[in-house]
Scaffold this motif. Structure first.
Motif, PDB file in Angstrom:
ATOM      1  N   THR A   1     -31.369 -31.918   7.899  1.00  0.00           N
ATOM      2  CA  THR A   1     -31.574 -30.846   6.936  1.00  0.00           C
ATOM      3  C   THR A   1     -31.688 -29.513   7.665  1.00  0.00           C
ATOM      4  O   THR A   1     -32.743 -29.176   8.209  1.00  0.00           O
ATOM      5  CB  THR A   1     -32.836 -31.096   6.094  1.00  0.00           C
ATOM      6  OG1 THR A   1     -32.741 -32.386   5.504  1.00  0.00           O
ATOM      7  CG2 THR A   1     -32.979 -30.039   5.009  1.00  0.00           C
ATOM      8  N   ILE A   2     -30.613 -28.774   7.687  1.00  0.00           N
ATOM      9  CA  ILE A   2     -30.585 -27.458   8.307  1.00  0.00           C
ATOM     10  C   ILE A   2     -30.358 -26.426   7.210  1.00  0.00           C
ATOM     11  O   ILE A   2     -29.435 -26.541   6.412  1.00  0.00           O
ATOM     12  CB  ILE A   2     -29.447 -27.354   9.345  1.00  0.00           C
ATOM     13  CG1 ILE A   2     -29.699 -28.359  10.489  1.00  0.00           C
ATOM     14  CG2 ILE A   2     -29.345 -25.943   9.891  1.00  0.00           C
ATOM     15  CD1 ILE A   2     -28.611 -28.370  11.530  1.00  0.00           C
ATOM     16  N   VAL A   3     -31.219 -25.449   7.167  1.00  0.00           N
ATOM     17  CA  VAL A   3     -31.089 -24.379   6.186  1.00  0.00           C
ATOM     18  C   VAL A   3     -30.360 -23.211   6.849  1.00  0.00           C
ATOM     19  O   VAL A   3     -30.846 -22.672   7.847  1.00  0.00           O
ATOM     20  CB  VAL A   3     -32.463 -23.917   5.676  1.00  0.00           C
ATOM     21  CG1 VAL A   3     -32.305 -22.831   4.620  1.00  0.00           C
ATOM     22  CG2 VAL A   3     -33.246 -25.099   5.115  1.00  0.00           C
ATOM     23  N   PRO A   4     -29.201 -22.823   6.340  1.00  0.00           N
ATOM     24  CA  PRO A   4     -28.455 -21.719   6.957  1.00  0.00           C
ATOM     25  C   PRO A   4     -29.265 -20.434   6.984  1.00  0.00           C
ATOM     26  O   PRO A   4     -29.950 -20.092   6.022  1.00  0.00           O
ATOM     27  CB  PRO A   4     -27.224 -21.588   6.053  1.00  0.00           C
ATOM     28  CG  PRO A   4     -27.100 -22.907   5.365  1.00  0.00           C
ATOM     29  CD  PRO A   4     -28.498 -23.403   5.200  1.00  0.00           C
ATOM     30  N   ASN A   5     -29.184 -19.718   8.093  1.00  0.00           N
ATOM     31  CA  ASN A   5     -29.888 -18.442   8.205  1.00  0.00           C
ATOM     32  C   ASN A   5     -29.422 -17.449   7.143  1.00  0.00           C
ATOM     33  O   ASN A   5     -30.197 -16.615   6.673  1.00  0.00           O
ATOM     34  CB  ASN A   5     -29.689 -17.845   9.598  1.00  0.00           C
ATOM     35  CG  ASN A   5     -30.448 -18.615  10.653  1.00  0.00           C
ATOM     36  OD1 ASN A   5     -31.456 -19.262  10.363  1.00  0.00           O
ATOM     37  ND2 ASN A   5     -29.962 -18.577  11.889  1.00  0.00           N
TER      38      ASN A   5
END
Length: 361
Positions: free
Chosen positions: A15-19
């Motif tokens: 789960t990576i939240v885009p900057n």
């Protein structure tokens, strides 16, 4: 509920939240909408390519209509693409790679914050636009400015908003006047009411307008009556529960249910809240809902009906009076108690004492 397939671009298996989302979109978005987007990202990490609107709503403790509104919001900002079937049900959600896509600058006026009585109505009864709102030409807006009635309304609206009208304001006013057939007076009251709730964003104002149109509110008088009614109901519940704040989203849904579905008056709502406080010691909307649902199922319409229900309940669950002994009619199983017991007099005791003394001599 149909299953929805989920696709994404440029998103890894964690789960990576885009900057880009954090920097550009999250600050101006409603918290409920942010939760939906983050949950979609999380679904990829849990090996669940198929989800449902219901499953999202259950996980986030929200309504299905709110989830759909959140998805529509992100689709409008080009963060995702929705595919619908012939029944207009969402069957696919495609998350777009924010690092490669060209997305418009986020305008905070697009934000919709569901925290008023009118927008709760939008949540419970999703307004259906006959067609997507069109963009009016410069010439059409110029014609609008030539209408003295609308020109005066725009002047008043600028006072309410405390700023000059933006192009999107003009587009909404024209839509309200041309498509929804709102009078100038109703348009002015719409803005007056929303601003009184400290809500000046255009999406919020449009949501309230669509709810009014769906409910047949076509005059300023009807709008004032409707808003006053909701305010009275919320005030009655707040006062009974001792709350010094506006009801939350779920709490407003309960109140709407009690008023619109059960048809109860403020007097009955107050009675249910008072009983809830006495029994639980706190303002418990869920407990109050159980009380009101019971009264509704038993056909109670007013306080007289409720008092009759109380009386019937007391009779069926009658408690013995204090100090009153209830005789035991069931015979004892002890075999020694099955024989008649002899009653002794003072003379009998004296004779018994004499015999015992003679035995001791």
């Amino acid at each position: 509920m149909n299953k929805i397939s989920l696709h994404a671009e440029g998103i890894s298996d964690i789960t990576i939240v885009p900057n880009t989302f954090i920097d550009q979109y999250m600050p101006s978005a409603n918290g409920a909408y942010v939760k939906v987007y983050l949950y979609l990202l999380r679904c990829f990490n849990s090996n669940r390519p198929e989800i449902t609107i219901s499953s999202i709503a259950d996980h986030l403790e929200n309504t299905e209509k709110d989830i759909i509104r959140s998805l529509n919001y992100w689709e409008k900002l080009n963060l995702l693409q929705l595919t619908r079937n012939e029944h207009h049900e969402i069957i696919s959600i495609h998350l777009i790679d924010l690092n490669t896509s060209q997305n418009p600058t986020v305008d905070t006026d697009m934000e919709t914050v569901p925290d008023s009585e009118e927008e709760i109505a939008v949540t419970l009864h999703m307004p259906k636009k006959p067609n997507p709102r069109q963009t009016y030409s410069t010439e059409k807006i110029a014609q609008l400015n030539e209408n003295d009635e609308i020109k005066w309304a725009m002047h008043i609206i600028e006072i309410y908003l405390d700023r000059p009208l933006k192009p999107m304001d003009m587009q909404l006013i024209l839509y309200l006047y041309e498509e929804l057939k709102f009078s100038a007076e109703l348009i002015m009251y719409l803005f007056e009411y929303c601003v009184s709730k400290n809500k000046k964003n255009i999406s919020y104002i449009e949501a309230v307008a669509l709810t009014w149109a769906e409910e047949g509110i076509d005059s300023e008088e009807k709008a004032r009556e409707a808003t006053a009614t909701y305010n009275d109901h919320y005030h009655a519940v707040n006062k009974a529960f001792g709350l010094n704040r506006s009801p939350g989203q779920i709490e407003r849904q309960y109140i709407t249910k009690w008023v619109e579905v059960f048809g109860f008056s403020d007097e009955i709502l107050t009675e249910a809240c008072n009983r809830t406080i006495l029994r639980t010691g706190k303002p418990d909307f869920k407990y109050a809902d159980k009380i009101l649902e019971t009264w509704f199922k038993k056909g109670a319409k007013n306080m007289e009906d409720i008092l009759k229900l109380d009386e019937e309940f007391s009779k069926s669950n009658k408690i013995p009076e204090p100090g009153k002994v209830t005789p035991i009619t069931k015979p004892s199983s002890n075999k020694f108690n099955q024989y008649p017991q002899r009653t002794y007099t003072a003379k009998d005791y004296a004779e018994l004492e004499r015999k015992l003394l003679n035995k001791g001599l």
